[in-house]
Design an enzyme around this catalytic site. Structure first.
Site, PDB file in Angstrom:
ATOM      1  N   ASN A  31      -1.689   9.751  11.288  1.00  0.00           N
ATOM      2  CA  ASN A  31      -1.970  10.838  10.342  1.00  0.00           C
ATOM      3  C   ASN A  31      -3.473  10.802  10.054  1.00  0.00           C
ATOM      4  OD1 ASN A  31      -2.210  12.593   8.191  1.00  0.00           O
ATOM      5  ND2 ASN A  31      -1.076  11.311   6.744  1.00  0.00           N
ATOM      6  N   TRP A  32      -4.181  11.776  10.603  1.00  0.00           N
ATOM      7  CA  TRP A  32      -5.650  11.755  10.505  1.00  0.00           C
ATOM      8  C   TRP A  32      -6.165  12.359   9.193  1.00  0.00           C
ATOM      9  CZ3 TRP A  32      -7.319  13.242  16.226  1.00  0.00           C
ATOM     10  CH2 TRP A  32      -6.990  12.160  17.053  1.00  0.00           C
ATOM     11  N   LYS A  33      -5.258  12.873   8.377  1.00  0.00           N
ATOM     12  CA  LYS A  33      -5.652  13.450   7.082  1.00  0.00           C
ATOM     13  C   LYS A  33      -6.838  14.406   7.265  1.00  0.00           C
ATOM     14  CE  LYS A  33      -3.631   9.448   4.971  1.00  0.00           C
ATOM     15  NZ  LYS A  33      -3.494   8.575   3.831  1.00  0.00           N
ATOM     16  N   HIS A  68       4.233  14.420   1.936  1.00  0.00           N
ATOM     17  CA  HIS A  68       3.337  13.260   1.859  1.00  0.00           C
ATOM     18  C   HIS A  68       2.915  13.062   0.401  1.00  0.00           C
ATOM     19  CE1 HIS A  68      -0.115  10.658   2.320  1.00  0.00           C
ATOM     20  NE2 HIS A  68       0.363  10.325   3.505  1.00  0.00           N
ATOM     21  N   GLU A  70       0.204  12.322  -0.938  1.00  0.00           N
ATOM     22  CA  GLU A  70      -1.065  12.971  -1.327  1.00  0.00           C
ATOM     23  C   GLU A  70      -0.835  14.448  -1.655  1.00  0.00           C
ATOM     24  OE1 GLU A  70      -3.367  11.683   2.060  1.00  0.00           O
ATOM     25  OE2 GLU A  70      -3.309   9.630   1.270  1.00  0.00           O
ATOM     26  N   GLU A 108       6.990   5.538   2.339  1.00  0.00           N
ATOM     27  CA  GLU A 108       5.569   5.301   2.105  1.00  0.00           C
ATOM     28  C   GLU A 108       5.324   4.980   0.628  1.00  0.00           C
ATOM     29  OE1 GLU A 108       2.941   6.910   5.344  1.00  0.00           O
ATOM     30  OE2 GLU A 108       3.012   8.443   3.802  1.00  0.00           O
ATOM     31  N   GLY A 144      -3.621   3.633   1.813  1.00  0.00           N
ATOM     32  CA  GLY A 144      -5.083   3.585   1.746  1.00  0.00           C
ATOM     33  C   GLY A 144      -5.633   2.462   0.885  1.00  0.00           C
ATOM     34  N   SER A 196      -0.991   1.393   4.696  1.00  0.00           N
ATOM     35  CA  SER A 196      -1.872   0.294   5.131  1.00  0.00           C
ATOM     36  C   SER A 196      -1.336  -0.464   6.349  1.00  0.00           C
ATOM     37  CB  SER A 196      -2.156  -0.671   3.978  1.00  0.00           C
ATOM     38  OG  SER A 196      -2.879   0.005   2.962  1.00  0.00           O
ATOM     39  N   GLY A 245      -2.300   5.857   8.758  1.00  0.00           N
ATOM     40  CA  GLY A 245      -3.420   6.689   8.317  1.00  0.00           C
ATOM     41  C   GLY A 245      -4.720   6.126   8.853  1.00  0.00           C
ATOM     42  N   GLY A 246      -5.461   5.442   7.986  1.00  0.00           N
ATOM     43  CA  GLY A 246      -6.804   4.937   8.309  1.00  0.00           C
ATOM     44  C   GLY A 246      -6.932   4.280   9.674  1.00  0.00           C
TER      45      GLY A 246
HETATM   46  P1  PGA Z   1      -2.914   4.489   5.369  1.00  0.00           P
HETATM   47  O1  PGA Z   1      -2.194   5.894   5.161  1.00  0.00           O
HETATM   48  O2  PGA Z   1      -2.401   3.913   6.666  1.00  0.00           O
HETATM   49  O3  PGA Z   1      -4.370   4.804   5.427  1.00  0.00           O
HETATM   50  O4  PGA Z   1      -2.540   3.632   4.195  1.00  0.00           O
HETATM   51  C1  PGA Z   1      -0.839   6.042   5.470  1.00  0.00           C
HETATM   52  C2  PGA Z   1      -0.382   7.458   5.188  1.00  0.00           C
HETATM   53  O5  PGA Z   1      -0.887   8.090   4.256  1.00  0.00           O
HETATM   54  O6  PGA Z   1       0.504   7.974   5.888  1.00  0.00           O
END
Ligand code: PGA
Length: 258
Positions: free
Chosen positions: A9-11, A95, A97, A167, A173, A213, A234-235
């Site tokens: 997930n590149w956000k 998600h 966010e 999640e 993050g 994470s 994500g990251g």
């Molecule tokens: P993260 O994000 O790996 O940077 O913690 C995960 C996500 O939001 O799906």
């Protein structure tokens, strides 16, 4: 055995050209990898670049969000039909966010999920508790509510077309991933909730992913955790080597243990 799904997930990171280059680098490293499914969810503006760079590779395309209508006066939104034509197979819905920063409710998530299914997209439904909810012992209740509302209108025949991603909000993050025991316990809970709403035969193929994470350093542990059918990254998916490392570790653990 379920084929694990690993989703990057590149956000809101990367321009179109950066997304193309990153995809090319991931594609190079993916050669000869079997028995895992990989998807990338770039920003909408990079869907086409990822699609082009991933052509002929096993990488599948995912969107990060979707609107529930097919078309209309909804400035800034993108419909399931548009995503389908853009080459998406998956779409992330709910998600944390989106729930937290853009005030998406459980009902909105449900609408997005149903609209995605109608268009033949595979929704990746995200659920998870905040730190406060975990501390106050309401994790199971929160996840139960999120799942029941999101899946309310889903027919028995459609549940296998959905992936669920656990999640925990406090792990996203933050560099602080959930322990194997925490992940296992919530994944079991999710399966039990599914069993109360759907015929047991129909939920067997549903994959439950973990996200929050995920890094190369904890990928082995997660891959070995019972009930984890993949990860949402994500990251660490923003660097080809990091993402590839996670994918390779999953593939290896599965070859050795399952
Ligand atoms: P993260 O994000 O790996 O940077 O913690 C995960 C996500 O939001 O799906």
């Amino acid at each position: 055995m379920k084929v694990p799904l690993l989703v990057g997930n590149w956000k809101m990171y990367g321009t179109e050209s950066e997304a193309g280059t990153l995809t090319q680098n991931i594609v190079k490293g993916l050669k000869r990898l079997r028995r895992v499914e990989v998807a990338i969810a770039p920003p909408f503006t990079s869907l086409n670049a990822v699609r082009r760079a991933a052509r002929g590779s096993p990488i599948q395309l995912a969107a990060q969000d979707v609107h529930w209508e097919t078309e209309g006066a909804f400035t800034g939104e993108v419909s399931p039909r548009m995503l389908r034509e853009a080459g998406c197979r998956f779409v992330i819905v709910g998600h944390s966010e989106r729930r937290r920063l853009f005030h998406e409710s459980d009902q909105t998530v449900a609408q997005k999920l149903l609209a995605s299914l109608r268009e033949g997209l595979r929704p990746i439904l995200c659920v998870g508790e905040t730190l406060q909810e975990r501390r106050s012992g309401t994790t199971a209740r929160v996840i139960g509510r999120q799942l029941r509302i999101a899946l309310k209108g889903v027919a028995n025949r459609d549940i296998k077309k959905i992936e669920i991603a656990y999640e925990p909000v406090w792990a996203i993050g933050t560099g602080r991933h959930a322990t194997s025991e925490q992940v296992s316990s919530v994944h079991n809970r999710i399966r039990r909730i599914l069993e109360t709403s759907f015929a047991s035969k129909t939920i067997e193929p549903v994959r439950i992913l973990y996200g929050g994470s995920v890094r190369p350093e904890n990928a082995d542990e997660l891959a070995q955790t019972p009930g984890v059918d993949g990860v949402l990254v994500g990251g660490a998916s923003l660097k080809a080597e990091g993402f590839l490392d996670i994918i390779r570790r999953f593939a290896l653990v599965l070859t050795l243990t399952r």
